[in-house]
Enzyme design. Structure first.
Site, PDB file in Angstrom:
ATOM      1  N   GLU A   1      33.086  48.295  50.501  1.00  0.00           N
ATOM      2  CA  GLU A   1      34.467  48.440  50.202  1.00  0.00           C
ATOM      3  C   GLU A   1      34.663  48.212  48.612  1.00  0.00           C
ATOM      4  O   GLU A   1      34.563  47.203  48.186  1.00  0.00           O
ATOM      5  CB  GLU A   1      35.360  47.494  50.987  1.00  0.00           C
ATOM      6  CG  GLU A   1      36.624  48.056  51.025  1.00  0.00           C
ATOM      7  CD  GLU A   1      37.759  47.619  49.865  1.00  0.00           C
ATOM      8  OE1 GLU A   1      37.622  48.222  48.868  1.00  0.00           O
ATOM      9  OE2 GLU A   1      38.493  46.515  50.148  1.00  0.00           O
TER      10      GLU A   1
ATOM     11  N   LYS B   1      29.488  34.150  50.766  1.00  0.00           N
ATOM     12  CA  LYS B   1      29.852  33.736  49.275  1.00  0.00           C
ATOM     13  C   LYS B   1      30.998  34.300  48.807  1.00  0.00           C
ATOM     14  O   LYS B   1      31.343  35.684  48.622  1.00  0.00           O
ATOM     15  CB  LYS B   1      28.553  34.246  48.532  1.00  0.00           C
ATOM     16  CG  LYS B   1      28.603  33.567  46.997  1.00  0.00           C
ATOM     17  CD  LYS B   1      27.684  34.465  46.069  1.00  0.00           C
ATOM     18  CE  LYS B   1      28.475  35.478  45.190  1.00  0.00           C
ATOM     19  NZ  LYS B   1      29.519  34.905  44.490  1.00  0.00           N
TER      20      LYS B   1
ATOM     21  N   GLU C   1      37.997  52.589  36.542  1.00  0.00           N
ATOM     22  CA  GLU C   1      38.715  51.555  37.323  1.00  0.00           C
ATOM     23  C   GLU C   1      38.960  50.509  36.388  1.00  0.00           C
ATOM     24  O   GLU C   1      38.268  49.716  35.891  1.00  0.00           O
ATOM     25  CB  GLU C   1      38.353  51.077  38.379  1.00  0.00           C
ATOM     26  CG  GLU C   1      39.097  50.123  39.323  1.00  0.00           C
ATOM     27  CD  GLU C   1      38.202  49.518  40.743  1.00  0.00           C
ATOM     28  OE1 GLU C   1      37.188  49.094  40.500  1.00  0.00           O
ATOM     29  OE2 GLU C   1      39.016  49.457  41.745  1.00  0.00           O
TER      30      GLU C   1
ATOM     31  N   CYS D   1      41.971  46.865  44.703  1.00  0.00           N
ATOM     32  CA  CYS D   1      41.270  47.861  44.968  1.00  0.00           C
ATOM     33  C   CYS D   1      41.944  49.452  45.231  1.00  0.00           C
ATOM     34  O   CYS D   1      41.397  50.516  44.503  1.00  0.00           O
ATOM     35  CB  CYS D   1      39.991  47.672  45.841  1.00  0.00           C
ATOM     36  SG  CYS D   1      40.716  47.186  47.510  1.00  0.00           S
TER      37      CYS D   1
END
Ligand code: NDP
Length: 457
Positions: free
Chosen positions: A229, A154, A361, A263
């Protein structure tokens, strides 16, 4: 689902909104292909050929794929071209692995012949984000196929087009039916249906830490294998003895590439006190020289953020940074464009480790500059985070470089460079940046399971 071009805010395409029944149909197809189809049973050499064929098709359609990535995601076309080239490399790399997934013979009791087989897991669920919409397909699909698995993937709701274009190439490559299944849809519906599906053997997820935790809970139902991850707040440490010019260029790339939506972006830049002012000045110049604009224009070096939601989120953090008392050296506001999700590359100085902009983040083009005194202080501050995806160190002192490589709690450490990834080397997180390693031989371990066989003489 309407897919928006983030540079213009116009509808680019409409794709199907898959839901749990569509995931179920895809899983059935993948299961049938795994249990009864040729894929896990063909000669490994033949699987190598399929993977090489996919790589070749990706290369042949490179320009078209790069345009789809840029239109859908907003990254500059030069970066999209690079993403396509790297995706092809990942398929080439894992094509080589197919014939090297060895088992072992074990020195068991002399009256026995004992060996270990390395077998595929079965049906692999894969949920990917929008920041690397083709590279994430490659990182997940290539090793899973190399090991003889079938997949249900997906893509992110914002960027399904590169994955769909890739799916067409797998048809062209002649992959047997049911081996690669791509379902577009939303995370809480289609994504969650993969994570909880009782006939999916593994779920590999890249995305936010909060969703990663949900995936882990959902996967518990049938105890499927999980690899995560997740996010990062990676430290990038510049010592007084560093080559400052290289450190500035590398640090700018480390935080501004892909609009900072990476990331492993080097979002916390620690600079030793003596060098701090000069570095801040030079990074500010580097940020100000970035060409923010139409991502299809070849000279553009920064495009829009991926979506309206991400745009609001990043602008919110710019406000928070100012309220917290950080000083804006570059950017700090939206871009001058009348349409599109453009944010100026931003450098915050006078940042303290306790500020939200230094802890959370942001996933945008926002650098936080933080001073440090010495090696001990650098390591303490760098490791003071819930994340541990990557870190970098700039120094001419080789002993210090090795010492820090060991002290930093991160899955990847770069010395005198930033952001280098290679399919040959593992990638993944310490702490809340996730677990499981992708790329290298580690992805082969993720997508196989051992079986011990004992034969009595
Ligand atoms: P998400 O973690 O929500 O999305 C990643 C993928 O997971 C998408 O395919 C998403 O689908 C899917 N997903 C969402 N919810 C679920 C669920 N409950 N079950 C299964 N799958 C789900 O990231 P966002 O796009 O919302 O971005 C938010 C923040 O996450 C960013 O600002 C950034 O901080 C971080 N992030 C980190 C990434 C990384 O590379 N580590 C990549 C992307 C984001 P859908 O697209 O429909 O939401």
């Amino acid at each position: 689902m309407h897919i928006i071009n983030p540079a213009t805010e116009e509808v680019l395409a409409t794709v199907a909104e898959g839901d749990a029944p569509d995931i179920d149909a895809a899983v059935k197809a993948a299961r049938e292909a795994f249990e009864n189809g040729p894929w896990p049973r063909i000669r490994p050499h033949q699987r190598t050929e399929y993977l090489l064929k996919i790589a070749e098709l990706v290369q042949q359609h490179a320009e078209e794929l790069a345009h789809v990535i840029t239109l859908d995601n907003g990254k500059p076309i030069s970066e999209a071209r690079n993403e396509v080239a790297r995706a092809a490399e990942v398929f080439i790399f894992y094509a080589g692995w197919v014939t090297k997934i060895f088992g072992e013979t074990n020195p068991s009791d002399p009256s026995l012949f004992n060996y270990t087989l390395c077998e595929p897991l079965g049906v692999c669920g894969q949920i990917i984000p929008w920041n690397g919409p083709l590279s994430m397909v490659a990182w997940k699909v290539a090793p899973a196929l190399a090991c003889g698995n079938t997949v249900v993937l997906k893509p992110a709701e914002q960027t399904p087009l590169p994955a769909l274009a890739f799916g067409q190439l797998t048809l062209k490559a002649g992959l047997p039916d049911g081996v690669v299944n791509i379902v577009t849809g939303f995370g809480p519906t289609a994504g969650a249906a993969i994570a909880r599906h009782s006939d999916v053997d593994n779920v590999a997820f890249t995305g936010s830490t909060s969703v990663g935790k949900e995936i882990l809970h959902a996967a518990a139902g049938n105890l499927k294998h999980v690899s995560l991850e997740l996010g990062g707040k990676s430290p990038n440490i510049i010592f007084d003895d560093a080559n400052i010019e290289l450190a500035v260029t590398g640090s700018a790339t480390g935080i501004f590439r892909n609009q900072g939506q990476v990331c492993c972006a080097g979002s916390r830049i620690f600079v030793q006190q003596k060098t701090y002012d000069e570095f801040a000045e030079r990074l500010t110049q580097a940020a100000s020289s970035i060409r923010l604009g139409d991502p299809l224009e070849p000279r553009t070096t920064m495009g829009p953020l991926v979506s309206g939601e991400q745009y609001e989120r990043v602008l919110g953090y710019l406000k928070v940074g100012k309220q917290e008392g950080a000083s804006v050296r570059a950017g700090g506001e939206r871009g001058p464009q009348s349409r599109g999700y453009f944010v100026r590359p931003t450098v915050f100085a006078d940042v303290k480790g306790s500020m939200r902009i230094a802890r959370e983040e942001i996933f945008g083009p926002v650098a936080s500059l933080i001073p440090f005194q010495d090696e001990t202080d650098a390591v303490l501050q760098a490791n003071d985070t819930i994340y541990g995806l990557a870190a970098a160190v700039w120094t001419r002192d080789i002993n210090r470089a090795h010492a820090l490589a060991r002290s930093l709690k991160a899955g990847t450490v770069w010395i005198n460079c930033y952001g280098i990834l290679d399919p040959i080397s593992s990638f993944g997180g310490y702490k809340q940046s996730g677990f499981g390693r992708e790329l290298g031989k580690h992805s082969i371990e993720l997508y196989t399971q051992a079986k011990s066989v004992f034969i009595k003489f």
